[in-house]
Design an enzyme around this catalytic site. Structure first.
Site, PDB file in Angstrom:
ATOM      1  N   GLY A  40       0.829  -1.236  -0.062  1.00  0.00           N
ATOM      2  CA  GLY A  40       0.042  -0.051  -0.029  1.00  0.00           C
ATOM      3  C   GLY A  40       0.835   1.150  -0.003  1.00  0.00           C
ATOM      4  N   LEU A  43      -1.795   7.181   2.172  1.00  0.00           N
ATOM      5  CA  LEU A  43      -1.346   7.845   3.227  1.00  0.00           C
ATOM      6  C   LEU A  43      -0.326   7.273   4.167  1.00  0.00           C
ATOM      7  CD1 LEU A  43      -3.999  10.632   4.133  1.00  0.00           C
ATOM      8  CD2 LEU A  43      -1.835  10.948   3.064  1.00  0.00           C
ATOM      9  N   ALA A  44      -1.124   6.124   4.665  1.00  0.00           N
ATOM     10  CA  ALA A  44      -0.546   5.212   5.704  1.00  0.00           C
ATOM     11  C   ALA A  44       0.910   4.536   5.143  1.00  0.00           C
ATOM     12  CB  ALA A  44      -1.387   4.055   6.058  1.00  0.00           C
ATOM     13  N   GLY A  45       0.730   4.021   3.984  1.00  0.00           N
ATOM     14  CA  GLY A  45       1.869   3.193   3.257  1.00  0.00           C
ATOM     15  C   GLY A  45       3.064   4.013   2.958  1.00  0.00           C
ATOM     16  N   HIS A 266     -21.756   7.677   4.151  1.00  0.00           N
ATOM     17  CA  HIS A 266     -21.546   9.175   4.256  1.00  0.00           C
ATOM     18  C   HIS A 266     -22.707   9.793   3.881  1.00  0.00           C
ATOM     19  CE1 HIS A 266     -19.871  13.247   3.746  1.00  0.00           C
ATOM     20  NE2 HIS A 266     -18.786  12.577   4.159  1.00  0.00           N
ATOM     21  N   SER A 284     -17.877  16.711  -0.149  1.00  0.00           N
ATOM     22  CA  SER A 284     -17.183  16.705   0.956  1.00  0.00           C
ATOM     23  C   SER A 284     -17.983  17.088   2.114  1.00  0.00           C
ATOM     24  CB  SER A 284     -16.068  17.732   0.952  1.00  0.00           C
ATOM     25  OG  SER A 284     -15.635  17.815   2.346  1.00  0.00           O
ATOM     26  N   ARG A 330     -21.752  11.705  11.118  1.00  0.00           N
ATOM     27  CA  ARG A 330     -22.265  11.094   9.565  1.00  0.00           C
ATOM     28  C   ARG A 330     -23.371  10.037  10.163  1.00  0.00           C
ATOM     29  NH1 ARG A 330     -16.168  10.854   7.006  1.00  0.00           N
ATOM     30  NH2 ARG A 330     -16.154  12.727   6.658  1.00  0.00           N
ATOM     31  N   ARG A 435     -16.659   7.026  12.398  1.00  0.00           N
ATOM     32  CA  ARG A 435     -15.459   7.809  12.202  1.00  0.00           C
ATOM     33  C   ARG A 435     -15.782   9.390  12.192  1.00  0.00           C
ATOM     34  NH1 ARG A 435     -12.695  10.380   8.279  1.00  0.00           N
ATOM     35  NH2 ARG A 435     -13.555   9.172   6.418  1.00  0.00           N
ATOM     36  N   LEU A 441      -7.535  10.614   7.798  1.00  0.00           N
ATOM     37  CA  LEU A 441      -6.179  11.138   7.243  1.00  0.00           C
ATOM     38  C   LEU A 441      -5.341  11.606   8.226  1.00  0.00           C
ATOM     39  CD1 LEU A 441      -7.344  13.863   4.759  1.00  0.00           C
ATOM     40  CD2 LEU A 441      -6.873  11.720   4.323  1.00  0.00           C
TER      41      LEU A 441
HETATM   42  C1  FAD Z   1     -14.041  10.463  -1.531  1.00  0.00           C
HETATM   43  C2  FAD Z   1     -13.477  10.342  -0.177  1.00  0.00           C
HETATM   44  C3  FAD Z   1     -13.165  11.515   0.563  1.00  0.00           C
HETATM   45  C4  FAD Z   1     -12.537  11.400   1.777  1.00  0.00           C
HETATM   46  N1  FAD Z   1     -12.384  12.821   2.632  1.00  0.00           N
HETATM   47  C5  FAD Z   1     -11.628  12.471   3.471  1.00  0.00           C
HETATM   48  C6  FAD Z   1     -11.369  13.600   4.355  1.00  0.00           C
HETATM   49  O1  FAD Z   1     -11.575  14.859   4.171  1.00  0.00           O
HETATM   50  N2  FAD Z   1     -10.641  13.489   5.737  1.00  0.00           N
HETATM   51  C7  FAD Z   1     -10.238  12.434   6.099  1.00  0.00           C
HETATM   52  O2  FAD Z   1      -9.793  12.197   7.002  1.00  0.00           O
HETATM   53  N3  FAD Z   1     -10.676  11.314   5.511  1.00  0.00           N
HETATM   54  C8  FAD Z   1     -11.409  11.185   4.184  1.00  0.00           C
HETATM   55  N4  FAD Z   1     -11.509  10.050   3.731  1.00  0.00           N
HETATM   56  C9  FAD Z   1     -10.999   8.847   3.958  1.00  0.00           C
HETATM   57  C10 FAD Z   1      -9.638   8.584   3.877  1.00  0.00           C
HETATM   58  O3  FAD Z   1      -9.271   9.142   2.546  1.00  0.00           O
HETATM   59  C11 FAD Z   1      -9.172   7.273   3.759  1.00  0.00           C
HETATM   60  O4  FAD Z   1      -9.737   6.436   4.866  1.00  0.00           O
HETATM   61  C12 FAD Z   1      -7.525   7.025   3.720  1.00  0.00           C
HETATM   62  O5  FAD Z   1      -7.008   8.076   2.813  1.00  0.00           O
HETATM   63  C13 FAD Z   1      -7.004   5.784   3.527  1.00  0.00           C
HETATM   64  O6  FAD Z   1      -5.795   5.585   3.481  1.00  0.00           O
HETATM   65  P1  FAD Z   1      -5.096   4.319   3.431  1.00  0.00           P
HETATM   66  O7  FAD Z   1      -3.500   4.634   3.397  1.00  0.00           O
HETATM   67  O8  FAD Z   1      -5.355   3.514   4.673  1.00  0.00           O
HETATM   68  O9  FAD Z   1      -5.430   3.652   2.335  1.00  0.00           O
HETATM   69  P2  FAD Z   1      -5.381   4.078   0.637  1.00  0.00           P
HETATM   70  O10 FAD Z   1      -5.079   5.365   0.341  1.00  0.00           O
HETATM   71  O11 FAD Z   1      -6.897   3.513   0.081  1.00  0.00           O
HETATM   72  O12 FAD Z   1      -4.368   3.064  -0.067  1.00  0.00           O
HETATM   73  C14 FAD Z   1      -4.389   1.842  -0.102  1.00  0.00           C
HETATM   74  C15 FAD Z   1      -3.133   1.188  -0.884  1.00  0.00           C
HETATM   75  O13 FAD Z   1      -2.855   0.026  -0.786  1.00  0.00           O
HETATM   76  C16 FAD Z   1      -2.670  -0.615  -2.157  1.00  0.00           C
HETATM   77  N5  FAD Z   1      -3.469  -1.874  -2.043  1.00  0.00           N
HETATM   78  C17 FAD Z   1      -4.717  -2.464  -1.536  1.00  0.00           C
HETATM   79  N6  FAD Z   1      -4.501  -3.472  -1.938  1.00  0.00           N
HETATM   80  C18 FAD Z   1      -3.466  -4.020  -2.307  1.00  0.00           C
HETATM   81  C19 FAD Z   1      -3.085  -5.336  -2.792  1.00  0.00           C
HETATM   82  N7  FAD Z   1      -3.964  -6.561  -2.623  1.00  0.00           N
HETATM   83  N8  FAD Z   1      -1.762  -5.318  -3.401  1.00  0.00           N
HETATM   84  C20 FAD Z   1      -1.147  -4.488  -3.416  1.00  0.00           C
HETATM   85  N9  FAD Z   1      -1.590  -3.092  -3.009  1.00  0.00           N
HETATM   86  C21 FAD Z   1      -2.497  -3.080  -2.392  1.00  0.00           C
HETATM   87  C22 FAD Z   1      -3.344   0.475  -2.988  1.00  0.00           C
HETATM   88  O14 FAD Z   1      -2.663   0.255  -4.462  1.00  0.00           O
HETATM   89  C23 FAD Z   1      -3.129   1.849  -2.284  1.00  0.00           C
HETATM   90  O15 FAD Z   1      -1.666   1.996  -2.807  1.00  0.00           O
HETATM   91  C24 FAD Z   1     -12.245   9.995   2.466  1.00  0.00           C
HETATM   92  C25 FAD Z   1     -12.324   8.956   1.582  1.00  0.00           C
HETATM   93  C26 FAD Z   1     -13.070   9.108   0.504  1.00  0.00           C
HETATM   94  C27 FAD Z   1     -13.445   7.498  -0.346  1.00  0.00           C
END
Ligand code: FAD
Ligand code: FES
Lengths: 637, 246
Positions: A40, A43-45, A266, A284, A330, A435, A441
């Site tokens: 991944g 943001l986290a990865g 949402h 948003s 929400r 949440r 984020l």
């Molecule tokens: C439209 C939208 C708006 C949002 N707005 C907000 C906001 O304003 N404020 C807020 O705090 N949160 C918001 N959120 C929530 C927030 O964006 C997400 O919860 C957060 O960004 C998730 O980050 P993450 O790093 O955990 O995962 P992600 O960003 O989803 O990253 C997942 C990663 O894992 C990889 N991956 C997944 N499965 C596999 C696999 N099997 N093999 C290899 N790679 C894989 C993908 O390629 C990607 O790189 C929003 C969400 C959405 C959908």
């Protein structure tokens, strides 16, 4: 199985400090002996990969998109919370902690949430140092806005593209390490299995999405940062690629899946317009700062919104929740929208929509101010619907958006499988049953920049380098299993497409395990899902071959996992015979229709263990103890 | 509405590729362009024909994954709109639509409409960042930044890295993409510290990847879904000359 949370003893505010002192350190010169796989690049990865490489570990990072910059975090719009108290409006670490625990309806782990609030302030410093262009005041200081579930202004933002800017900051930090040769990046690679050696996570199996080649990668620890599973509903605000596969494969190897039924719907998304619809678009939550939500008072009133006089409009959130009004959390806002639509007062062609109206704000502040705040969101709305939200109110409806549930982790963000760490939306840790906006984020970056890089060091220091390579028999076996699965999917040659099954599953989940749930419905879901799954394995049509780019095959693998995972969600929702946060069991509501919690019997994290093919999963409970906040009935009135 | 599609099909990087013609029937004006292709693909699969491969993910104009040339224009006819946000109400019954991949030496085709854009990643890896490690950074309000500087940085930071600028340019120049990152970081005090090193490294990588030079046609700005201004290119050139003077 005993679930050990590893939460340190001592006062809440001192726990993280104390823990950091007690954790073992890896000598700087030895760090390069440890290999970490991070799946991944959201943001986290990305933040974890960059930070760990800076520390000196050997990092490999994987994502399925063509570039780490395209992870779904890019789509977050509204903002990120932090307890900076820059607005001098009474914010503090304690208040952010309390708001988050309360917002989660008292179903999260106190110690984790407190740590999140503590490190929140450092995140903003980090991002500014990276060149993230947050919104600013004329005097040069950072701007803030309000988000749902809070009465202070603690949300930092970059227009309506906060997620994009934060992700690009983390991506650039990651790119720097890739350029320096400290991180090896594998884009267009999908992790399809995790490999345990003697019960410890030591690597993954991937499929190269360009060539179809199946390959093993060994390491000393594995980190999943693979995002959420909101696409189990087919229609959601998630990107098309978001899926449960990585987490689910880990579950099948013994990792516990916690609170799968906590899924956030949402309140402000653009309503569905037809059967062909492939995804839903979020508007948003920040729009609720200035937009007012209403429906006509009369049923079936199909006059144009502008023709409905003030006194015939029902601003139902302001009416029911006078102190939070349009900024009610929400879960509450979504259910209120469903309620008025169920009453027949919904708007738009389908009757499944409510107005989000900016007329008052435009009169008060002028169009220019509204444009500066939300311009890109208004544009997005107009592109999709063909309507101009400056002159006609937006129509919105709730949609699947975020998943609080995820793999169970302890205070170190390690699952019950040693060596397997889970961060970001993929874990269950901080948001309880609901949440708050702008907190995902924050959590993703907290986990990746400021928590995991420490805690994984403790794991390394305690276990030493493993020396395990891809030659180990466990890898060969897992590769073979995967190759067989690919062959099987390609050999069915049935009559229906993968999307057909995904859409059908989505309908079942939305109807029986969606915004409101009940015993009979969940049982119905548990009956329908296995049938659909059987049909899938007999009648799906996946064309093409394994050893080539094959998007139907990719989708088929993901949908096959959703078809199994959906059942655990229903089991969890059925077991949780109470309403809490986003989990609303119709049997348990107050006279006014609010969620009715049952702290006596359900104040636990439900962690599910895989019990074998066709078996119901086994439940383990982590009792939640609240030592610092009093369990109260949430009130936003 | 019913449409005739002419679509570029290419099995893999070494295949020669060709245009194929398909019918899209019963298309609803509310569909997005990609949803229209979904419908066509469902139909093709039913007929045993390999579905058309195209990149996409967020489908809301922000991930930069979607990348189709429609009737000769990257992202199609609507200004400031990615293909995933382009809706069928902009087409009419009986239209013939030509769909092709990004065409540029530095973006080789992988399959059908999918190209390899990893060159963009390598340009960022060369210098598109601020060299700070995690932790130990000053308080976020320690350095005031004027609203206009922050806004300018944000205007350039909006780039989604889709590559339409390259696809539109007859020289396949990547200068709008590179200029946007340079201009963003040059507008901020945090980015100024290593401005010289950055511009040199990014420009060198850009040349190495085989992108062409800008000869001021500004097709890039016209197709950019985020309306990034060509002022970014001017800014990049200024920064570059500054760095040469040392
Ligand atoms: C439209 C939208 C708006 C949002 N707005 C907000 C906001 O304003 N404020 C807020 O705090 N949160 C918001 N959120 C929530 C927030 O964006 C997400 O919860 C957060 O960004 C998730 O980050 P993450 O790093 O955990 O995962 P992600 O960003 O989803 O990253 C997942 C990663 O894992 C990889 N991956 C997944 N499965 C596999 C696999 N099997 N093999 C290899 N790679 C894989 C993908 O390629 C990607 O790189 C929003 C969400 C959405 C959908
Ligand atoms: S699919 Fe993400 S920008 Fe088009």
């Amino acid at each position: 199985m005993q679930l050990e949370t590893k939460v340190p003893s001592g006062a809440l505010a001192a726990k993280w400090d104390k823990h950091r002192f007690e954790m073992k350190l890896v000598n700087p010169a030895n760090k390069r002996k440890y290999r970490a796989i991070i799946v991944g690049s959201g943001l986290a990865g990305a933040s974890a990969a960059a930070s760990m490489a800076e520390l000196g570990y050997q990092v490999s990072c994987f994502c399925f998109q063509d570039s780490p910059r395209r992870a779904h975090s890019i789509a977050a719009q509204g903002g990120i919370n932090a307890a900076k108290n820059y607005q001098n409006d009474g914010d503090s670490i304690w208040r952010l902690f309390y708001d988050t625990v309360k917002g989660g309806d008292f179903r999260s782990r106190e110690a984790n949430v407190y740590r999140l609030a503590q490190v929140s302030t450092e995140i903003i410093d980090q991002c500014v140092a990276q060149g993230v262009p947050f919104a600013r005041e004329y005097g040069g200081t950072l701007s803030n806005r309000s988000f749902g579930g809070a009465q202070v202004s603690r949300t930092f933002y970059a227009r309506g593209q906060t997620g994009q800017q934060l992700l690009l900051g983390a991506y650039q930090a990651l790119a720097r390490q890739i350029g320096l040769g400290k991180v090896k990046m594998y884009s267009r690679h999908e992790m399809l299995d995790i490999v345990l050696v003697d019960g410890v996570a030591r690597g993954i199996i991937t499929r190269n999405l360009v060539t179809g080649e199946v390959k093993s990668f060994a390491a000393d620890a594995v980190v999943l940062a693979t995002g959420g599973y909101g696409n189990v509903f087919y229609l959601s605000t998630n990107a098309k690629g978001c899926n449960v596969t990585a987490a689910y494969r880990a579950y099948k190897k013994g990792a516990l899946f916690a609170n799968p039924c906590y899924t956030q719907i949402h309140p402000t998304c653009i309503p569905v317009s037809g059967d062909y619809q492939s995804k839903l678009t979020l508007m948003s939550e920040s729009l609720r700062n200035d937009g007012r939500i209403w429906v006509p008072k009369k049923k079936g009133d199909n006059r144009k919104p502008g023709d409905i006089p003030e006194n015939e409009r029902d601003y139902y959130l302001e009416r029911k929740y006078p102190s939070f009004g349009n900024l009610a959390p929400r879960d509450i806002s979504s259910r209120a929208a469903k309620e008025v639509c169920d009453e027949g007062r919904g708007v738009g062609e389908t009757g499944r929509g409510v107005y989000l109206d900016f007329a008052d704000a435009i009169n008060r502040l002028g169009k220019a101010v509204i444009e500066d705040r939300y311009g890109n969101l208004f544009q997005m709305y107009e592109r999709i619907t063909g309507e101009d939200p400056y002159s006609v109110p937006m129509r919105i409806f709730p949609a699947s958006h975020y998943t609080m549930g995820g793999l169970w982790v302890d205070y170190n963000l390690m699952s019950n499988i040693p060596g397997l760490h889970v961060i970001g939306e993929a874990n269950f840790s901080d948001h309880g049953a609901n949440r708050l906006g702008a907190s995902a984020l924050m959590q993703g970056l907290a986990d990746g920049y400021f928590v995991l890089p420490y805690t994984i060091g403790d794991f390394f220091a305690r276990t030493g380098p493993s020396g395990i390579t891809e030659e180990h028999a466990e890898f060969k076996k897992a590769e073979e299993d995967l190759n067989n699965k690919v062959k099987q999917l390609l050999s069915i040659k049935g009559s229906k497409t993968v999307d057909h099954f995904h859409r059908e599953l989505g309908k079942i989940m939305w109807d029986y395990c969606g915004m409101a749930r009940n015993d009979a419905g969940l049982r119905k879901g548990l009956e329908l899902i296995p049938k659909l799954r059987e049909e899938f394995w007999n009648d799906v049509n996946v064309l093409g071959e394994g050893l080539e780019m094959n998007m139907s095959l990719e989708k088929a693998g993901r949908v096959a996992d959703f078809l199994e995972f959906a059942e655990i969600m229903c089991h969890d929702a059925l077991d949780r015979d109470e309403s809490c946060g986003a989990h609303f069991r119709e049997e348990h509501q107050t006279e006014e229709g609010e969620a009715l919690r049952n702290d006596k019997d359900y104040c636990y994290v439900a962690a599910w263990e895989y019990a074998g093919e066709g078996q119901a999963p086994r439940l383990h409970k982590e009792e939640l103890k609240f030592e610092n906040v009093e369990l109260a009935t949430r009130s936003y009135k | 509405m019913n449409l005739t599609l002419h679509v570029w099909r290419q099995k893999n990087a070494t295949d020669k590729g060709r245009m194929e013609t398909y019918q899209a029937t019963d298309i609803n004006e509310h569909m997005s362009f990609l949803e229209m292709l979904d419908v066509v693909n469902e139909d093709l699969i039913g007929k045993g024909i390999d579905p058309i491969h195209f990149d996409h993910d967020c489908r809301e104009g922000i991930c930069g994954m979607c990348s189709l040339v429609i009737n000769g224009i990257p992202h199609g006819p609507e200004r400031a709109t990615t293909v995933c946000q382009l809706h069928m109400r902009h087409f009419k019954d009986g239209d013939e639509i030509y769909i092709e991949p990004w065409r540029a030496k530095a973006f080789p085709v992988i399959k059908d409409l999918i190209v390899d854009r990893s060159a963009f990643d390598r340009i960022i890896q060369a210098g598109g960042f601020v060299s700070v490690n995690t932790g130990g950074t000053p308080d976020a309000n320690a350095i005031p930044i004027s609203k206009s500087d922050a806004d300018e940085a944000m205007d350039f930071a909006q780039c989604i890295g889709c590559g339409a600028c390259v696809a539109a340019c007859k020289n396949a120049s990547a200068m709008l993409f590179v200029g946007a990152k340079i201009a963003q970081l040059a507008a901020l005090p945090q980015g100024k510290v290593e401005a010289e090193r950055r511009v040199k490294a990014m420009v060198a990588q850009m040349d190495k990847e085989g992108f062409g030079n800008c000869t001021n046609y500004y097709e890039c700005e016209a197709v950019c879904p985020k309306e990034i201004s060509v002022k970014g290119i001017a800014k990049m050139n200024r920064e570059f000359f500054k760095s040469m003077k040392g």
